[in-house]
Design an enzyme around this catalytic site. Structure first.
Site, PDB file in Angstrom:
ATOM      1  N   ARG A 229      45.913  46.423  30.419  1.00 46.05           N
ATOM      2  CA  ARG A 229      47.297  46.667  30.826  1.00 46.05           C
ATOM      3  C   ARG A 229      48.249  46.468  29.645  1.00 46.05           C
ATOM      4  NH1 ARG A 229      50.944  47.638  34.507  1.00 46.05           N
ATOM      5  NH2 ARG A 229      52.759  46.297  34.831  1.00 46.05           N
TER       6      ARG A 229
ATOM      7  N   GLU B 223      27.485  16.657  50.483  1.00 42.89           N
ATOM      8  CA  GLU B 223      28.364  17.809  50.663  1.00 42.89           C
ATOM      9  C   GLU B 223      29.536  17.788  49.682  1.00 42.89           C
ATOM     10  OE1 GLU B 223      29.461  19.292  54.712  1.00 42.89           O
ATOM     11  OE2 GLU B 223      31.487  18.864  54.009  1.00 42.89           O
TER      12      GLU B 223
END
Length: 374
Positions: free
Chosen positions: A263, A237
């Site tokens: 932007r 894991e």
């Protein structure tokens, strides 16, 4: 495990991966559910062919998780998928007997059975010696479980729970047992979803076990094998649970670059400011560094060479890269990071959480230090 895709199936896996990427792009702006993920075949990748899976190994599944997360879904969905794959399905593959595997694995691969790992308690997270949930002999061939678990990922929706319980006093090496507890077992109750910040798309719950009776056949790996099951599960894991974050970072980087191009401030693009470019380059470094380490670790798992120190090192490094990436991400957006459409705030919450699940960064550093002989 069969390891990486063999030469004769490598081309087929590559084609399937392209299909998975197409699926993810089509779902980018929609809601993705467990059944949708299972329908891609992703949940069968690490299950050996003789058990009905694809058997292509850990590197393949880490690549697939990154590919899927790069295209769609919130971070919590992929965290939940990993919890199912790595902390419940993988232990069944590694320790389950044929009856247990035949009962649960087919449904786990199709998404009809969702798994949850339940080891954490209020006073026993990383401290396994403090586990208080106890299983005692009720009769010949039966056990009675009493106790509680918390922060159980997938708890509210799980169909089967892998519950760690103490079956003997003393050392965890022989005093712990892992039990497969189906939802609906008398004595098992699942609490409501735990409110949390971050990991949107996943759910946590608390479990209670009150005189919960189970047969010997519920013991995964047999009585006393709980510590072996837990350490195997944590080794895999920790190595792979952050694989989807690579895809999330890739998606966020692409959006941030587009934002910087479009932007304008002070008469020029954000992308023309050195400070903004520097942040974007750092984010790219974070992503590539994390990917290289995780994939190398997955290859070690496939070849049977993965040890606990390497697994812990991978978890620490990738979560560190993820956090640095997200800190730069919000600075690229500035105030726009507060707007939900950028996803920057949610991803930052996910990054913070990554330092604590599957063992805290401090605990994993301790494991790495032990690997150094310190």
């Amino acid at each position: 495990m069969n390891g990486l895709p063999r030469a004769e199936i490598a081309e087929g896996f590559s084609q399937w991966l392209g299909t998975l990427a197409d699926w993810a792009r089509k779902h980018r702006d929609g809601t993705v559910e467990w059944r949708d993920v299972a329908g891609t075949g992703l949940l069968s990748l690490t299950v050996p062919e003789h058990l009905g899976g694809a058997g292509v190994g850990f590197e393949a599944v880490s690549t697939a998780l990154e590919t899927a997360a790069a295209g769609c879904g919130p971070g919590g969905l992929w965290f939940a998928v990993c919890a199912h794959l790595l902390a419940c399905q993988e232990p069944l593959v590694a320790f389950g007997d044929s009856e247990q595997q035949q009962r649960f694995l087919p449904g786990m691969m199709t998404g009809d059975v969702i798994g949850a790992h339940a080891s954490t308690e209020y006073e026993a997270g990383s401290d396994v010696l403090s586990v208080r949930t106890a299983a005692t002999r009720a009769a010949e061939g039966a056990w009675t479980l009493n106790g509680s678990k918390t922060f159980v990922t997938n708890g509210p929706i799980a169909d089967v729970f892998l519950v760690l319980a103490r079956t003997a006093p003393g050392s965890p090496l022989a005093g712990l047992t892992s039990f497969l507890v189906p939802r609906g077992t008398p004595g098992l109750s699942v609490g409501p979803p735990i409110e949390k910040a971050g990991l949107q798309g996943s759910s946590l719950a608390t479990l209670r076990l009150d005189e919960c009776e189970l047969p010997d056949s519920a013991c995964l790996g047999g009585a006393g094998a709980g510590y072996a099951v837990l350490t195997h599960t944590m080794r895999i894991e920790r190595a792979l649970i952050l694989a989807p974050t690579l895809g999330l970072m890739e998606r966020a980087l692409q959006s941030a670059v587009e934002h910087a191009r479009m932007r304008r401030q002070f008469g020029q693009r954000l992308a023309d400011f050195d400070s903004v470019r520097d942040r974007l380059v750092t984010m790219k470094i974070n992503l590539v560094s994390a990917r290289e380490m995780l994939q190398a670790t997955a290859r070690q798992a496939d070849s049977g060479r993965l040890d606990h120190a390497r697994s812990a090192l991978t978890k620490v490094h990738v979560s560190r890269c993820f956090n640095e990436f997200c800190n730069n991400l919000v600075d690229v957006y500035g105030g726009y990071a507060l707007l939900p459409e950028t996803g920057a705030g949610l991803l930052l919450d996910d990054a913070v959480a990554s330092r604590f699940y599957s063992g805290t960064s401090d605990m994993n550093r301790k494991i790495v230090a032990q690997g150094l002989g310190l």
